[in-house]
Design a protein around this motif. Structure first.
Motif, PDB file in Angstrom:
ATOM      1  N   VAL A 196     -62.506  12.607  16.650  1.00 18.15           N
ATOM      2  CA  VAL A 196     -62.763  14.022  16.883  1.00 18.15           C
ATOM      3  C   VAL A 196     -63.397  14.580  15.624  1.00 18.15           C
ATOM      4  CG1 VAL A 196     -61.752  16.259  17.411  1.00 18.15           C
ATOM      5  CG2 VAL A 196     -60.804  14.200  18.444  1.00 18.15           C
ATOM      6  N   THR A 197     -64.605  15.099  15.722  1.00 18.18           N
ATOM      7  CA  THR A 197     -65.329  15.563  14.555  1.00 18.18           C
ATOM      8  C   THR A 197     -64.902  16.964  14.182  1.00 18.18           C
ATOM      9  OG1 THR A 197     -67.113  16.499  15.853  1.00 18.18           O
ATOM     10  CG2 THR A 197     -67.302  14.173  15.285  1.00 18.18           C
ATOM     11  N   VAL A 198     -65.279  17.351  12.964  1.00 17.68           N
ATOM     12  CA  VAL A 198     -64.967  18.712  12.505  1.00 17.68           C
ATOM     13  C   VAL A 198     -65.602  19.734  13.434  1.00 17.68           C
ATOM     14  CG1 VAL A 198     -65.233  20.334  10.606  1.00 17.68           C
ATOM     15  CG2 VAL A 198     -64.773  17.936  10.132  1.00 17.68           C
ATOM     16  N   GLU A 199     -66.827  19.424  13.927  1.00 20.68           N
ATOM     17  CA  GLU A 199     -67.523  20.362  14.785  1.00 20.68           C
ATOM     18  C   GLU A 199     -66.786  20.586  16.101  1.00 20.68           C
ATOM     19  OE1 GLU A 199     -68.869  17.859  13.190  1.00 20.68           O
ATOM     20  OE2 GLU A 199     -70.012  18.976  11.686  1.00 20.68           O
ATOM     21  N   GLU A 200     -66.030  19.569  16.557  1.00 24.58           N
ATOM     22  CA  GLU A 200     -65.324  19.685  17.829  1.00 24.58           C
ATOM     23  C   GLU A 200     -64.056  20.510  17.718  1.00 24.58           C
ATOM     24  OE1 GLU A 200     -65.325  16.100  20.653  1.00 24.58           O
ATOM     25  OE2 GLU A 200     -65.451  15.244  18.652  1.00 24.58           O
ATOM     26  N   LEU A 201     -63.526  20.670  16.507  1.00 17.94           N
ATOM     27  CA  LEU A 201     -62.212  21.276  16.347  1.00 17.94           C
ATOM     28  C   LEU A 201     -62.104  22.696  16.915  1.00 17.94           C
ATOM     29  CD1 LEU A 201     -61.081  19.964  12.868  1.00 17.94           C
ATOM     30  CD2 LEU A 201     -60.040  19.479  15.084  1.00 17.94           C
ATOM     31  N   PRO A 202     -63.083  23.566  16.698  1.00 20.77           N
ATOM     32  CA  PRO A 202     -62.940  24.913  17.270  1.00 20.77           C
ATOM     33  C   PRO A 202     -62.781  24.902  18.774  1.00 20.77           C
ATOM     34  CG  PRO A 202     -64.620  24.902  15.570  1.00 20.77           C
ATOM     35  CD  PRO A 202     -64.246  23.462  15.818  1.00 20.77           C
ATOM     36  N   SER A 203     -63.514  24.026  19.478  1.00 24.93           N
ATOM     37  CA  SER A 203     -63.383  23.979  20.929  1.00 24.93           C
ATOM     38  C   SER A 203     -62.129  23.239  21.347  1.00 24.93           C
ATOM     39  CB  SER A 203     -64.605  23.279  21.536  1.00 24.93           C
ATOM     40  OG  SER A 203     -64.674  21.944  21.085  1.00 24.93           O
ATOM     41  N   HIS A 204     -61.558  22.530  20.388  1.00 26.30           N
ATOM     42  CA  HIS A 204     -60.388  21.724  20.694  1.00 26.30           C
ATOM     43  C   HIS A 204     -59.101  22.542  20.607  1.00 26.30           C
ATOM     44  CE1 HIS A 204     -60.180  17.520  21.579  1.00 26.30           C
ATOM     45  NE2 HIS A 204     -59.072  17.361  20.891  1.00 26.30           N
ATOM     46  N   SER A 205     -59.067  23.462  19.611  1.00 28.97           N
ATOM     47  CA  SER A 205     -57.797  24.137  19.445  1.00 28.97           C
ATOM     48  C   SER A 205     -57.858  25.598  19.004  1.00 28.97           C
ATOM     49  CB  SER A 205     -56.933  23.356  18.464  1.00 28.97           C
ATOM     50  OG  SER A 205     -57.618  23.194  17.251  1.00 28.97           O
ATOM     51  N   PRO A 206     -58.655  25.999  17.999  1.00 25.83           N
ATOM     52  CA  PRO A 206     -58.515  27.378  17.523  1.00 25.83           C
ATOM     53  C   PRO A 206     -59.027  28.402  18.533  1.00 25.83           C
ATOM     54  CG  PRO A 206     -59.611  25.970  15.899  1.00 25.83           C
ATOM     55  CD  PRO A 206     -59.594  25.248  17.196  1.00 25.83           C
ATOM     56  N   ALA A 218     -49.980  21.561  19.786  1.00 24.23           N
ATOM     57  CA  ALA A 218     -49.478  20.666  20.833  1.00 24.23           C
ATOM     58  C   ALA A 218     -49.629  19.235  20.361  1.00 24.23           C
ATOM     59  CB  ALA A 218     -50.262  20.882  22.116  1.00 24.23           C
ATOM     60  N   PRO A 219     -48.703  18.337  20.752  1.00 28.50           N
ATOM     61  CA  PRO A 219     -48.761  16.960  20.274  1.00 28.50           C
ATOM     62  C   PRO A 219     -50.087  16.273  20.554  1.00 28.50           C
ATOM     63  CG  PRO A 219     -46.653  17.383  21.322  1.00 28.50           C
ATOM     64  CD  PRO A 219     -47.497  18.593  21.547  1.00 28.50           C
ATOM     65  N   GLN A 220     -50.670  16.522  21.742  1.00 25.55           N
ATOM     66  CA  GLN A 220     -51.914  15.804  22.043  1.00 25.55           C
ATOM     67  C   GLN A 220     -53.049  16.261  21.128  1.00 25.55           C
ATOM     68  OE1 GLN A 220     -50.293  17.755  24.090  1.00 25.55           O
ATOM     69  NE2 GLN A 220     -51.587  19.166  25.239  1.00 25.55           N
ATOM     70  N   ILE A 221     -53.009  17.486  20.688  1.00 24.16           N
ATOM     71  CA  ILE A 221     -54.023  17.944  19.742  1.00 24.16           C
ATOM     72  C   ILE A 221     -53.728  17.365  18.360  1.00 24.16           C
ATOM     73  CG2 ILE A 221     -54.945  19.963  18.551  1.00 24.16           C
ATOM     74  CD1 ILE A 221     -54.461  21.560  21.102  1.00 24.16           C
ATOM     75  N   VAL A 302     -47.193  18.900   7.052  1.00 28.68           N
ATOM     76  CA  VAL A 302     -48.371  19.713   6.768  1.00 28.68           C
ATOM     77  C   VAL A 302     -48.560  19.848   5.261  1.00 28.68           C
ATOM     78  CG1 VAL A 302     -49.379  22.008   7.009  1.00 28.68           C
ATOM     79  CG2 VAL A 302     -48.185  20.960   8.943  1.00 28.68           C
ATOM     80  N   CYS A 303     -47.465  20.068   4.570  1.00 24.11           N
ATOM     81  CA  CYS A 303     -47.513  20.227   3.118  1.00 24.11           C
ATOM     82  C   CYS A 303     -48.045  18.953   2.452  1.00 24.11           C
ATOM     83  CB  CYS A 303     -46.113  20.567   2.608  1.00 24.11           C
ATOM     84  SG  CYS A 303     -46.038  20.956   0.845  1.00 24.11           S
ATOM     85  N   GLN A 304     -47.612  17.791   2.955  1.00 25.50           N
ATOM     86  CA  GLN A 304     -48.104  16.520   2.411  1.00 25.50           C
ATOM     87  C   GLN A 304     -49.607  16.394   2.590  1.00 25.50           C
ATOM     88  OE1 GLN A 304     -47.104  13.726   0.883  1.00 25.50           O
ATOM     89  NE2 GLN A 304     -44.940  14.219   0.590  1.00 25.50           N
ATOM     90  N   SER A 429     -55.628  18.943  12.141  1.00 23.54           N
ATOM     91  CA  SER A 429     -55.770  17.507  12.391  1.00 23.54           C
ATOM     92  C   SER A 429     -54.608  16.689  11.861  1.00 23.54           C
ATOM     93  CB  SER A 429     -57.083  17.003  11.770  1.00 23.54           C
ATOM     94  OG  SER A 429     -57.075  17.176  10.367  1.00 23.54           O
ATOM     95  N   VAL A 430     -53.527  17.358  11.455  1.00 24.58           N
ATOM     96  CA  VAL A 430     -52.362  16.610  10.952  1.00 24.58           C
ATOM     97  C   VAL A 430     -51.815  15.710  12.048  1.00 24.58           C
ATOM     98  CG1 VAL A 430     -49.974  16.831  10.173  1.00 24.58           C
ATOM     99  CG2 VAL A 430     -51.729  18.323   9.223  1.00 24.58           C
ATOM    100  N   ASN A 431     -51.620  14.438  11.713  1.00 23.53           N
ATOM    101  CA  ASN A 431     -51.035  13.487  12.660  1.00 23.53           C
ATOM    102  C   ASN A 431     -49.533  13.426  12.414  1.00 23.53           C
ATOM    103  OD1 ASN A 431     -51.068  11.621  14.725  1.00 23.53           O
ATOM    104  ND2 ASN A 431     -51.367   9.891  13.367  1.00 23.53           N
ATOM    105  N   PRO A 432     -48.715  13.811  13.366  1.00 24.70           N
ATOM    106  CA  PRO A 432     -47.271  13.874  13.116  1.00 24.70           C
ATOM    107  C   PRO A 432     -46.705  12.538  12.670  1.00 24.70           C
ATOM    108  CG  PRO A 432     -47.824  14.894  15.206  1.00 24.70           C
ATOM    109  CD  PRO A 432     -49.060  14.192  14.737  1.00 24.70           C
TER     110      PRO A 432
END
Length: 817
Positions: A196-206, A218-221, A302-304, A429-432
């Motif tokens: 998932v590219t940086v350009e895709e992120l706005p349409s992906h979540s924000p 959400a976990p899938q994001i 997130v802090c890490q 983009s933090v991966n849990p």
């Protein structure tokens, strides 16, 4: 046979699916547990291991590592964890500068181990070694550290590499598992990776909404995975392909588990996949469902990722869920009003108020003070934490004093050096994962594993009998351990050869032996400097210096040794001008423990002096062996270099001496007497060859009933269990498991070792001479530095064995009286 200590005998006793714990009674002491464990596992049993690798190439193994560590730690005193490649180094917090899973498991289970010993190499070191084609060096370093770490462990849980950008991870992890002799439990993720590219992120979540930017966690994001339906048939195919890939690297596959199974499909997938895999002989131990607790990032994660620093609030409060992130992009009053309205709407829908993570610039003291005041006063709205971007800016001295005064009452306030947009991108983009501080996730992972994974099935597979394996690296490591425990002095006569000098330096550096080089000290030093080799740790002896008292000493001994040939002292002086004769006399007199030569000299010139002055009192037949280092095992071949056409009596002696040599190198000998036919099936013009092998086999059985021996037997039946089962009826301790192969004549032996070496790429160490009173070994003139190092190490082991044999046969004072 490979046995899982204690588990095989007692852990698998279950009733109604519940584990029976022999020492679960109240008040059972650790001493009682240790005693029960030791009695059950048997003295001297080798440690066991299990190798987890995610064959989907994803990260997310934590619940399996935690669950397996919890399971085995309840029943074994010393369980360890090891990563071949230490990955995902933590930036700060508990376990800072350590690989995440090393730090997490050490903290969660209070492992006493030095964490630097719990991984082989760093991620950067692995990438550099692989990129420069130094895979063997990587394997050597990982193997050596693991062998040291596993000492004293009852079981070691290993995790395969999860490092990005290093090629085929399944292949690499298969190689690690094979070299470390650890059976693999495959983890398969039901998510498919997609970039998932940086350009895709706005349409992906924000979502921009009237002055503030908001997006859901959400976990899938969070995983940046796009879910697709996966059938049991597809999972079966993936599992079988991964199994084949691992087995191609000579790894043993224990079974398979699934990760992130959609809850709605768990029962169907488990039932269908279990049947398919069982039919294929691949055990299935269950699947952990996709879980919101594990799959949702927490504030400490997130802090890490942000390399953040806690300014105010308690570090304990970082272990909290982050389900929503808001970016404050308007004045504080409007932001609070909108956040309050958002919560009122949630309450009307019957949902609890939101506790978002707020991102804002460090210069926005108004937002910071408003949110902290709302929290301290209890009036709300409340937030999970506040991240201040652009850390180089200041909140102001007065604001800082106020916040420091109330710090212990505040939500976590974290600063990060990145700007607002970059911070939002990283957060989205933090991966849990699970950190050392993630106590609630660790506890939850234990529950998930216990509920969904059949750990007894895994333990049962570990407990199944398994043929002992001696890989080349394990064999070399064993030799090196023997060498370091009792340093021997090995003489290398050919000091003019660059390879010999380089090998001498390496041997001394590794602490494998003391080295004596023959030659004029000034010339040896000049040659070493020319090649930039440090031989300062080696002794140098001028064998041509007639004033050296050793020359007189060796001349007298040589005259005595060759008196049957009427050798004169003048002739002895002449013979000692030969570097191989001088080196051999050093060995005979005890001034050296063994000799290795042949890099520049012929085999005849190397071996002849030894045959003249190092014969045993029993006139033992001198023969040779090669150690054939195949990818997944080490075999002994004899005689491939000395005896052209041995008689049955000589062949029997070659077999017994070769078996003893194998045993001295840590190999439990299973001797196969080779022939072109197996058992009584031989006929034709060369049946006399078969008869010779039959007679030799009978002599071995008669003289050494302690040895496992089979013959006549064909090579395929000797080393392949499936073929052995067809050709040898009634069972055999050798057929299909042979590791000492004795050939009927030099023609067969020499051609076989060369054919195997050239066809398979096997490393052939040898020939090693047998039957001499003290060891002298020959090198090929095309030898490499590694060949010389290996031959010297083997010679040192032979020297130790010769001394032990001499000590055991030496008459005691009482016996002499």
């Amino acid at each position: 046979m490979r046995r899982l200590p204690w588990v095989a005998g007692r852990l698998l006793r279950t009733e109604a699916g519940l584990l029976t714990k022999p020492w679960a009674e109240a008040g059972a002491s650790s001493l009682t547990k240790a005693a029960a464990f030791s009695a059950a596992r048997g003295a001297g049993a080798a440690p066991d291991s299990i190798f987890f690798t995610n064959v989907s190439g994803l990260k997310g193994n934590s619940p399996f590592l935690i669950g397996m560590m919890e399971y085995f730690s309840r029943h074994m005193p010393n369980v360890g964890f090891y990563q071949p490649i230490g990955a995902d180094v933590l930036k700060h917090g508990k376990g800072a500068r350590l690989p995440k899973h090393v730090a997490m498991l050490k903290s969660a289970f209070e492992l006493p181990d030095d964490p630097s010993r719990m991984y082989g190499v760093t991620e950067e070191e692995a990438q550099a070694l692989l990129a420069s084609g130094r895979t063997e060096e990587l394997m050597d370093r990982v193997f050596s550290k693991y062998q040291e770490y596993r000492k004293g462990k009852d079981l070691v849980i290993l995790e395969g590499a999860t490092v990005d950008g290093i090629g085929n991870l399944v292949e690499l992890n298969g190689r690690f598992a094979a070299e470390l002799d650890a059976p693999v439990l495959m983890i398969m993720d039901l998510h498919r990776d997609e970039e998932v590219t940086v350009e895709e992120l706005p349409s992906h979540s924000p979502l921009l909404n009237e002055g503030y930017l908001a997006f859901q966690f959400a976990p899938q994001i969070m995983d940046l995975h796009r879910d697709e339906e996966v059938t049991a048939g597809e999972l079966y195919n993936r599992a079988m392909i991964s199994k084949q890939d691992l087995q191609a690297e000579h790894a043993d596959v224990l079974g398979v588990v699934l990760n992130k199974v959609p809850k709605r499909d768990t029962q169907i997938i488990n039932a269908q996949l279990s049947r398919k895999l069982a039919a294929a002989g691949l055990p299935y131990a269950g699947g952990i469902p996709a879980d919101p607790t594990i799959g949702t990032a927490r504030l400490n994660e997130v802090c890490q990722e942000l390399d953040g620093r806690l300014l105010y609030g308690s570090a304990e409060d970082l272990d909290c869920d982050v389900n929503e992130v808001l970016v404050a992009a308007e004045d504080a009053s409007a932001f609070l009003e909108k956040l309050d309205a958002k919560n009122q709407e949630r309450i009307r829908r019957g949902e609890p108020p939101s506790r978002p993570l707020v991102l804002t610039s460090k210069s926005r003291a108004d937002v910071l003070l408003s949110l902290t005041a709302a929290h301290v006063t209890g009036t709300g709205p409340h937030v999970a934490g506040i991240i201040l971007t652009d850390a180089k800016e200041s909140v102001g001295a007065a604001t800082d004093r106020v916040l420091m005064h109330y710090s212990d009452q505040l939500v976590p306030v974290i600063e990060t050096p990145t700007g607002l947009f970059e911070t939002a991108r990283i957060v989205s983009s933090v991966n849990p994962g699970i950190l050392p501080e993630s106590n609630s996730k660790i506890d939850h992972a234990k529950q998930l594993f216990s509920q969904y994974i059949d750990a007894n099935a895994i333990a049962g597979q570990l407990a199944l009998p398994k043929q002992a394996k001696m890989t080349p690296k394990a064999f070399i490591h064993k030799i090196h351990e023997i060498c370091r425990a009792d340093l021997q002095n090995i003489v290398l006569p050919e000091s003019a050869d660059r390879r010999v000098l380089a090998a001498a330096a390496e041997i001394v550096k590794k602490g494998l032996a003391r080295i004596t080089l023959l030659g004029k000290p000034a010339e040896v030093q000049a040659a070493a400097e020319k090649f930039n080799i440090d031989v300062s740790g080696c002794s140098v002896l001028d064998f041509l210096d007639t004033s050296n008292p050793l020359v007189e000493k060796y001349a007298d001994q040589l005259v005595e040794a060759r008196k049957a040939k009427q050798l004169t002292k003048e002739q002895a002086y002449d013979l000692l001008q030969d570097l191989n004769m001088f080196g051999t006399m050093m060995v005979r007199s005890g001034d050296a423990d063994g000799m290795v030569s042949g890099a520049m000299c012929t085999t005849a010139n190397t071996i002849r002096p030894a045959l003249q002055v190092l014969k045993t009192p029993q006139k033992t037949l001198v023969s040779s062996i090669f150690f054939m280092c195949l990818p997944d095992k080490v075999l002994v071949y004899g005689d491939c270099a000395v005896n052209v056409e041995p008689t049955p009596e000589e062949l029997a002696q070659i077999a017994t001496v070769s078996a003893d040599t194998a045993a001295s190198f840590g190999i439990t000998p299973r001797v196969a007497m080779m022939s072109y036919s197996t058992g009584t099936s031989g006929f034709g013009p060369q049946v006399d060859k078969v008869d010779k092998v039959k007679a030799a086999t009978a002599l071995v059985k008669e003289s050494r009933p302690d040895l496992f021996v089979e013959g006549p037997i064909q090579y395929d039946a000797a080393v392949d269990p499936a073929i052995a089962a067809q050709k040898i009826k009634g069972g055999s301790e050798v057929a299909g498991k042979a590791n000492v192969c004795i050939f009927p004549d030099l023609n067969t032996g020499n051609n076989t070792y060369k054919a195997v070496q050239q066809s398979t790429g096997a490393i052939a160490i040898g020939p090693l001479m047998q039957g001499l009173a003290k060891p002298v070994n020959d090198l090929s003139r095309g030898c490499t530095v590694a060949d010389i190092v290996n031959t010297v190490a083997c010679t040192a082991v032979q020297a130790i064995g010769a001394k032990q044999q001499h000590a055991s046969t030496k008459p005691t004072a009482a016996a002499a009286a």
